[in-house]
Design an enzyme around this catalytic site. Structure first.
Site, short mmCIF file in Angstrom:
data_model
loop_
_atom_site.label_atom_id
_atom_site.label_comp_id
_atom_site.label_asym_id
_atom_site.label_seq_id
_atom_site.Cartn_x
_atom_site.Cartn_y
_atom_site.Cartn_z
N GLU A 764 0.86 -1.20 0.14
CA GLU A 764 -0.01 0.25 0.19
C GLU A 764 1.08 1.36 -0.05
OE1 GLU A 764 -1.42 3.30 0.66
OE2 GLU A 764 -2.35 2.19 2.65
N CYS A 798 -2.55 8.46 4.84
CA CYS A 798 -2.50 7.97 3.15
C CYS A 798 -3.12 8.51 2.83
CB CYS A 798 -2.10 6.72 3.12
SG CYS A 798 -2.54 5.50 4.56
#
Length: 1004
Positions: A764, A798
């Protein structure tokens, strides 16, 4: 406990008065009035809403959206989108009105004018005026009917300090204008005098939280100081003018803090003898009777009464939904009858203590008001100490009937523009059209016996005199099939929790500076090299010293994991899952402590850290459930053969975790790997290794066997890279930057000498996340959502919003409010309860973000650049306006409190800008246009799309998290596919025939 009111000594008189009042409210209208009402579109809309639940929802959604639509064509288009296309069955008149072919056509214009005029007429039923002149006319009309008033300014969302100051100034101006007007009014004895005393003719109702945009129960002291200063100014001015001030009650999360602030303020010498002040209590709250008892005790000590306005409550749906979403106990009663029963109990308690508190009974239920009148007449309560209240435009006949009995009736008069008043209007429409509404039932002329029946509490709807208390601790699932439930976040509206987190911060501070060593093969081992992990709010404060693993020690750890794998692989999934559940229980027990470690080591404020503990707990419990589900496998049997599809673990698993979610992400990746049967090594980010060490402690205490889990802090560039390439590592799970993620992906693809498998990589790698705000958006909601998404945890998520794309018609208005909202945020050390924006993680991050800010200034205009506090790794929030879609700050991930605001002429262009990066992680849309919502769902290229809410804070199982394109590779964390990545699927087929026969299931 509240029992049936039929046992009350006031019941006979209550029934007598109620029948008289109902008779007065059911006077037959003239034939001409009925014919006139048949022609009114506002009446038609109310009637349709009452008779058709599906139409009611769509109609009210349209009404909510209407004030943001600035042309008849837009209104017509939204009418068709909300009410057309066979979404709901329409009445003939409405179907005919909406049959136009084009929103720009003459029939479209007529439809827009007809409906918008009807909605405006509806609004004017419940709003006393849009200007002060209109309000004064309304008040003077009420006074002719012998009714007093209290005025409330519409517009509940105060999201900037400029708005909070404006709120105060508008009330000061309102009081002055009303006082000036009141000098022309002749005395009305029934409402202006009582017991030989002149009463204030002017009264205003205010919302306490609107005096401070950053009002937060967690920051009780800071909120109290800010609010109290402004309240003192208001109360002093009201005294000069001879006006009264009443404080409304708001959402449950603010209730305890509001009462605390008011009780302390009104005990100050300057205000202690003031009887022209009021406080509101809401009977739909389970703990409201306890609050009333506390107020009575307080009032006895104070010595001068205040007025208590008793109401049922206006936010039932909101409170119920929030409690369900948060997995908190419901603060409100489950049904209307329980609320009515509690209201009657509180009415009696309040009126029987009229020596200490004055009563203002606010209700449109004839029985509720009749009980109050019965008590007042039975006890011969002096008129100064008691009045009835109704909302403007609701129960007008009831108010007049009570006034005709000689009582003081006060009408709550909202005033202001339609846009800020829309939420108020929707609440009134919901109340009027609800099946349980007394007004609706009376309008339908239900039998009087049914309307006047004494309400009772049902089992499970008991009151609580001490408040809705802590949630029950989570118990492990008794069977594999028990549905998964999320761990509730902490409700910091409760003082006990605020005290717990304060104590945890103090206790953890005493533990700072200890040394944390790697855990290899069940033993903590000494290292040659160490690194200090420091507090980013105060870098001189060492949180812990971390022993860094060497390459040789890393090899030992991998060898130990390899040796432990065969036994761990054979361990039943239920046993592995139960270890995760024990870990979750330990995290819950240590919740406040874990929060404190995050505050100190990573600069995360308490309200950001608390949901992270919940997420870590959820990962443990959810993946435990999922593994038990997967272990059952799938059987495909045919005559003569059996087929079994099942899973086995991959082997040695390396977890490389980030610092921005220092507990939740390493927990999720690690426990997923472990419960799947893989022996797992956790290499955390250096700057968050203390929290990772705490996770290691919890997993060991929960029962993870020696060698199965290992804590391996080390330099990413050396030890981390070595482990990625090691031939005995089967998979790598990484969360972090795109640069490092792509390097891991490439290195893992190289087959090493002796390696007999292809490595699996889950990565990720962040995003450049956009929120689109179109012209139909609720701007209060949109501004707050963007602010939280962009600047929560200093933009270091994020999922954080780093771009906001705004449609041109609302661009300037949105930007102005956004700038002021961000300017209002409190910056400072993470441990301070009032801090909303803390530090960035370290000096490197601080320098990198500042470089991007300078790059942004080369091609974009700065709309706001806030100064950074001294002493820590702080960067003040920065907003750039009119940012070109190709600008560096619009394309590259900054990972800091920097927001690019971009302009789009059309929704097509907005989608194109939003999709115009290499990332596809999270995105958001604020819109009340159904076609825009549909298009975003289909075309917005993100892994997690959030509509009309912030884009951070994904919850396990509800919102599985992860993206695509260069945002990463792999299935979504917290979703049903995630564990499959840690497993190898196998199919086993067996021929079960023997010499021509095969067993047949079910045969004798």
């Amino acid at each position: 406990m509240v029992t049936s009111a039929s046992l009350s000594p006031y019941e006979t008189k209550t029934q007598e008065i109620a029948r008289q009042l109902i008779s007065a409210t059911r006077e037959h209208r003239s034939f001409f009035a009925q014919m006139r009402d048949q022609m009114r579109w506002d009446d038609k809309m109310l009637g349709w809403a009452m008779s058709n639940p599906g139409l009611r929802v769509q109609l009210f959604r349209f009404i909510d959206c209407l004030p943001s639509l600035h042309s008849k064509a837009e209104i017509a288009r939204h009418l068709q989108e909300y009410l057309g296309n066979e979404i709901v069955e329409l009445p003939g008149a409405l179907k005919g009105l909406l049959g136009f072919a084009s929103p720009d056509s003459m029939p479209g214009q007529i439809a827009a004018t007809t409906v918008s005029t009807g909605v405006e007429a509806l609004a004017h039923r419940y709003i006393a005026g849009e200007t002060m002149q209109q309000v004064i006319k309304t008040i003077e009309r009420l006074r002719k009917d012998r009714m007093a008033f209290t005025v409330d300014l519409l517009g509940e969302a105060v999201i900037t300090e400029a708005e909070a100051q404006s709120y105060l100034n508008r009330y000061l101006d309102l009081l002055a204008q009303l006082t000036e007007a009141s000098q022309r009014w002749s005395t009305v004895e029934q409402i202006d005098r009582a017991d030989g005393e002149d009463l204030p003719r002017v009264q205003a109702s205010v919302k306490l939280t609107a005096f401070y945009s950053q009002f937060d129960p967690l920051d009780e002291q800071g909120s109290q100081e800010k609010v109290s200063d402004r309240i003192r100014l208001l109360l002093r001015r009201a005294k000069e003018l001879g006006a009264a001030i009443h404080f409304d009650m708001e959402q449950y999360q603010y209730k305890a803090t509001i009462l605390t602030i008011l009780k302390q303020l009104l005990m100050e010498e300057e205000f202690r003898d003031r009887a022209d002040i009021g406080i509101t209590l809401q009977a739909y709250l389970r703990d409201s009777i306890g609050d009333l008892k506390d107020l009575i005790t307080w009032a006895k000590e104070r010595g001068t009464p205040v007025t208590v306005r008793l109401v049922k409550g206006a936010y039932w749906d909101q409170e119920t939904i929030k409690a369900v979403q948060k997995d908190w106990p419901q603060p409100v009663f489950n049904d209307k009858e329980a609320t009515d029963a509690n209201f009657e109990a509180m009415t009696r308690l309040l009126l029987e203590n009229h020596d200490y508190l004055y009563a203002a009974i606010g209700s449109h239920n004839v029985r509720s008001q009749s009980l109050a009148l019965a008590i007042a007449e039975t006890l011969n309560i002096p008129r100064r100490r008691f009045e009835c209240q109704v909302l403007y435009g609701m129960a007008d006949k009831l108010g007049k009937a009570i006034a005709d009995r000689g009582y003081r009736v006060r009408v709550y008069c909202p005033y202001g523009e339609l846009i800020p008043g829309m939420s108020y209007l929707i609440r009134r429409l919901l109340e009027n059209t609800a099946n349980s509404s007394f007004l609706r039932q009376n309008l339908e002329e239900r039998p009087i016996e049914e309307l006047l029946k004494a309400p009772v509490l049902q089992p499970g709807d008991q009151v609580s005199e001490i408040g809705v208390q802590k949630t029950q601790p989570h118990t492990p699932h008794p069977t594999p099939h028990t549905p998964f439930t999320n761990a509730p976040d902490t409700d910091y509206a409760l003082s006990s929790y605020r005290q717990e987190v304060r104590q945890a911060l103090q206790q953890v501070r005493q533990q700072l500076g200890k040394t944390y060593l790697p855990l290899v093969n069940g033993e903590y081992i000494n290292t040659v090299n160490y690194v200090d992990s420091v507090n980013p709010s105060n870098p001189s404060e060492v949180v812990g010293q971390i022993g860094l693993l060497s390459v040789e020690q890393a090899d030992q750890a991998i060898a130990a994991a390899k040796a432990a794998f065969p036994a761990w692989k054979r361990t039943p999934a239920r046993e592995r899952a139960d270890i995760l559940r024990r870990a979750a229980d330990l995290m819950e027990q240590r919740r406040q402590e874990l929060i404190a470690w995050m505050v100190f080591e990573t600069g995360k404020v308490v309200k950001e850290a608390d949901p992270e503990v919940s997420e870590a707990i959820d990962f443990c419990r959810y993946y435990a459930d999922e593994m038990e589900r997967l272990e059952r496998g799938v059987a495909y049997d045919y005559p003569g053969e059996t087929n079994r599809y099942h899973y086995q673990p991959r082997g040695v698993s390396l977890i490389i975790s980030p610092w921005n979610f220092p507990l939740a992400i390493p927990t999720g990746m690690t426990v997923a790997s472990l419960v799947a049967g893989n022996c797992t090594l956790l290499k955390p980010a250096e700057v968050s290794s203390v929290i990772a060490a705490k996770l290691a402690e919890i997993l060991i205490e929960a029962g993870i066997p020696k060698g199965v889990f290992q804590f391996v802090p080390g330099k990413g560039s050396t030890v981390g890279a070595h482990m990625v390439k090691h031939p005995d590592v089967h998979m790598i799970t990484f969360t972090g930057s795109q640069e490092v993620g792509c390097r891991i992906y490439a290195d893992a693809a190289i087959l090493q000498p002796g390696q007999k498998h292809l490595k699996r990589v889950i990565a990720e790698m962040g995003g450049k996340n956009a929120i689109i705000v179109d012209e139909s958006a609720d701007l209060d909601q949109a501004v707050q959502g963007v602010v939280q998404s962009a600047f929560g945890y200093s933009g270091q998520k994020c999922s954080a919003c780093s771009r906001v794309v705004v449609l041109e018609p609302i661009y300037d208005v949105f930007l102005a409010r956004l700038v002021e909202a961000v300017r209002s945020l409190n910056l400072g050390p993470a441990e301070l309860p009032g801090t909303k924006v803390g530090p960035v993680i370290d000096a490197n991050a601080q320098a990198r973000i500042r470089e991007y800010i300078e790059k942004g200034k080369l091609d974009s205009e700065v709309a706001l650049e806030m100064p950074a506090p001294e002493g820590g790794y702080f960067v003040g929030p920065v907003i750039f306006r009119d940012v070109p879609p190709t600008a560096v700050i619009a394309q590259e991930e900054i990972f800091g409190p920097v927001l690019a605001v971009m302009r789009a002429k059309t929704f097509d262009e907005a989608l194109e800008i939003a999709n115009g990066t290499n990332f596809a992680l999270t995105g958001g849309l604020y819109s009340r246009t159904p076609s825009h919502i549909d298009r975003a769902q289909a075309e917005f290229e993100v892994g997690n799309l959030y509509i009309n809410r912030g884009i951070t804070g994904a919850i396990v199982a509800r919102q599985p998290f992860g993206g695509f394109k260069l945002s990463g590779v792999g299935s979504k964390a917290g979703g049903p596919d995630y564990l499959l990545q840690f497993l190898e699927p196998r199919t086993v087929t067996e021929n079960v025939q023997r010499q021509g026969f095969a067993p047949i299931e079910g045969a004798d």
